[in-house]
Enzyme design. Structure first.
Site, PDB file in Angstrom:
ATOM      1  N   LEU A 250      12.114  -2.590   5.468  1.00 16.57           N
ATOM      2  CA  LEU A 250      11.255  -2.345   4.319  1.00 16.57           C
ATOM      3  C   LEU A 250       9.828  -2.712   4.714  1.00 16.57           C
ATOM      4  O   LEU A 250       9.617  -3.594   5.553  1.00 16.57           O
ATOM      5  CB  LEU A 250      11.676  -3.204   3.115  1.00 16.57           C
ATOM      6  CG  LEU A 250      13.028  -2.902   2.466  1.00 16.57           C
ATOM      7  CD1 LEU A 250      13.340  -3.961   1.403  1.00 16.57           C
ATOM      8  CD2 LEU A 250      13.052  -1.509   1.850  1.00 16.57           C
ATOM      9  N   ASP A 251       8.850  -2.059   4.087  1.00 14.33           N
ATOM     10  CA  ASP A 251       7.456  -2.426   4.313  1.00 14.33           C
ATOM     11  C   ASP A 251       7.237  -3.890   3.920  1.00 14.33           C
ATOM     12  O   ASP A 251       7.964  -4.445   3.086  1.00 14.33           O
ATOM     13  CB  ASP A 251       6.520  -1.545   3.478  1.00 14.33           C
ATOM     14  CG  ASP A 251       6.592  -0.084   3.863  1.00 14.33           C
ATOM     15  OD1 ASP A 251       7.025   0.214   4.997  1.00 14.33           O
ATOM     16  OD2 ASP A 251       6.234   0.761   3.024  1.00 14.33           O
ATOM     17  N   LYS A 252       6.221  -4.494   4.480  1.00 10.63           N
ATOM     18  CA  LYS A 252       5.933  -5.910   4.241  1.00 10.63           C
ATOM     19  C   LYS A 252       5.872  -6.247   2.754  1.00 10.63           C
ATOM     20  O   LYS A 252       6.401  -7.265   2.317  1.00 10.63           O
ATOM     21  CB  LYS A 252       4.601  -6.291   4.920  1.00 10.63           C
ATOM     22  CG  LYS A 252       4.190  -7.746   4.686  1.00 10.63           C
ATOM     23  CD  LYS A 252       2.991  -8.121   5.539  1.00 10.63           C
ATOM     24  CE  LYS A 252       1.723  -7.443   5.053  1.00 10.63           C
ATOM     25  NZ  LYS A 252       1.188  -8.107   3.829  1.00 10.63           N
TER      26      LYS A 252
ATOM     27  N   THR B 215       6.975  -4.280   0.190  1.00 10.86           N
ATOM     28  CA  THR B 215       8.035  -3.686  -0.614  1.00 10.86           C
ATOM     29  C   THR B 215       9.184  -4.686  -0.677  1.00 10.86           C
ATOM     30  O   THR B 215       9.634  -5.191   0.342  1.00 10.86           O
ATOM     31  CB  THR B 215       8.530  -2.361  -0.002  1.00 10.86           C
ATOM     32  OG1 THR B 215       7.467  -1.410  -0.001  1.00 10.86           O
ATOM     33  CG2 THR B 215       9.695  -1.795  -0.809  1.00 10.86           C
TER      34      THR B 215
ATOM     35  N   ARG C 252       6.161   6.060  -0.851  1.00 11.56           N
ATOM     36  CA  ARG C 252       4.741   5.931  -1.175  1.00 11.56           C
ATOM     37  C   ARG C 252       3.980   7.216  -0.848  1.00 11.56           C
ATOM     38  O   ARG C 252       3.109   7.659  -1.620  1.00 11.56           O
ATOM     39  CB  ARG C 252       4.164   4.741  -0.427  1.00 11.56           C
ATOM     40  CG  ARG C 252       4.818   3.416  -0.795  1.00 11.56           C
ATOM     41  CD  ARG C 252       4.571   2.325   0.240  1.00 11.56           C
ATOM     42  NE  ARG C 252       3.161   1.953   0.275  1.00 11.56           N
ATOM     43  CZ  ARG C 252       2.643   1.145   1.187  1.00 11.56           C
ATOM     44  NH1 ARG C 252       3.419   0.652   2.166  1.00 11.56           N
ATOM     45  NH2 ARG C 252       1.368   0.832   1.169  1.00 11.56           N
TER      46      ARG C 252
END
Length: 331
Positions: A158-160, A162, A258
């Site tokens: 996951l993104d930092k 998110t 996103r």
């Protein structure tokens, strides 16, 4: 069920999550398209790394200008080639750290955690400590040999900023089984996203290819040469100016939700990269949460679905909008 709508620009065999060699040193190549004064400033924009990170890579000999190591202050001319190597993170950097984890489920084969905001999943240049991997190594004493040195047990990411559910393998057999489920699309990843505006249809699918943004190296974008990316959605609540979406990933591209939401005109609220609008709820980052994760347990073969609670700032934003949807309807 999610129904399909006619928003496709690309078709073909999906390659799901990227395969990678955890120990491999990646080399990125950039061509200079205009004269610029400083190598470090230009490469920072192209790569998405901070200027200090780029300067450190240059100093350590990981950047070449036309095949030659040059100082950070070097000027660039049109047509020159800049190469940057991403150094492998040495195993000695992976010291277990006593970082709290929100553990949702755990057994001898795997662990499912609700990742918190502002936590990077695995070490990378600029993020050599404080990652989810460091926390997992402290919690799971025998995790270090699973799946490679710097991404032990990590199956997906996951993104930092998110938040939400991740599954981590505790042994090689589980690692392979979970990776296969991703490739075969048997692992279900469900998200909640608060977006500006919202789609016209109550449910549908966005099928648009995603690749690196042609001008801004920090971003991904919908581009004709990108990789196949499919995002299914259902509108849970609509209000003036905002919608709450239930999103299901069919593929796993970088920044996929996103990028798709922004491209279609309803960007995720609080997203600092893909929507320039003022954040009206005081969110610390994008209102995007990996709410539920479903897998076939590699040992018991049972279908295992686990949910992670929303972060406080996301919950507060929904409260201020008077959004009171019960997620039990989605189970």
């Amino acid at each position: 069920m999610f129904r399909q709508t006619g928003m496709s620009m690309h078709s073909g065999i999906d390659s799901s999550e990227e395969n990678y060699n955890p120990e491999e040193e990646k080399v990125f190549t950039y061509q200079v398209t205009e004269n610029v004064e400083r190598l470090d400033l230009w490469l920072s924009v192209q790569s998405g790394l901070s200027r200090s990170q780029v300067q450190r890579l240059i100093k350590d000999g990981y950047v070449w200008l036309d095949g030659v190591i040059k100082p950070a202050s070097s000027s660039l001319q049109v047509g020159q080639i800049v190469e940057m190597k991403e150094p492998a993170v040495e195993s000695l950097m992976l010291t277990p750290e006593a970082i709290p984890l929100d553990i949702i489920y755990e057994d001898s084969s795997l662990i499912m955690v609700n990742k918190q905001r502002n936590m990077v999943v695995h070490p990378s240049p600029g993020h050599l400590t404080g990652t989810l991997v460091h926390a997992l190594l402290y919690h799971c004493k025998d995790l270090g040999s699973i799946g490679g040195t710097i991404r032990p047990g990590i199956v997906h990411r996951l993104d930092k900023d998110t938040t939400g559910m991740l599954v981590v393998a505790k042994d090689e057999a589980t690692m392979e089984a979970l990776s296969t489920q991703i490739r075969e699309r048997r692992m279900e990843r469900h998200y909640l996203a608060l977006v500006w505006g919202g789609p016209n249809e109550d449910e549908g699918s966005i099928d648009l290819p995603i690749g690196r943004h042609p001008r801004d190296r920090q971003k991904m974008a919908v581009v004709a040469t990108g990789r196949n990316a499919v995002t299914s959605y259902r509108v849970l609540i609509r209000d003036v100016g905002f919608s709450l979406l239930h999103i299901k990933l069919d593929t796993g591209r970088t920044h996929q939700i996103r990028v798709h939401m922004s491209h279609c005109g309803y960007p995720v609220v609080g997203d600092p990269l893909y929507q320039p609008r003022r954040n009206p709820f005081g969110l610390s980052a994008q209102a995007l949460h990996a709410w539920k994760l479903c897998i076939d347990h590699p040992v018991t073969r049972e279908r295992l679905c686990k949910e992670g609670a929303l972060p406080d700032d996301f919950t507060e934003a929904l409260h201020r909008l008077r959004f009171t949807y019960s997620l039990k309807k989605e189970n």
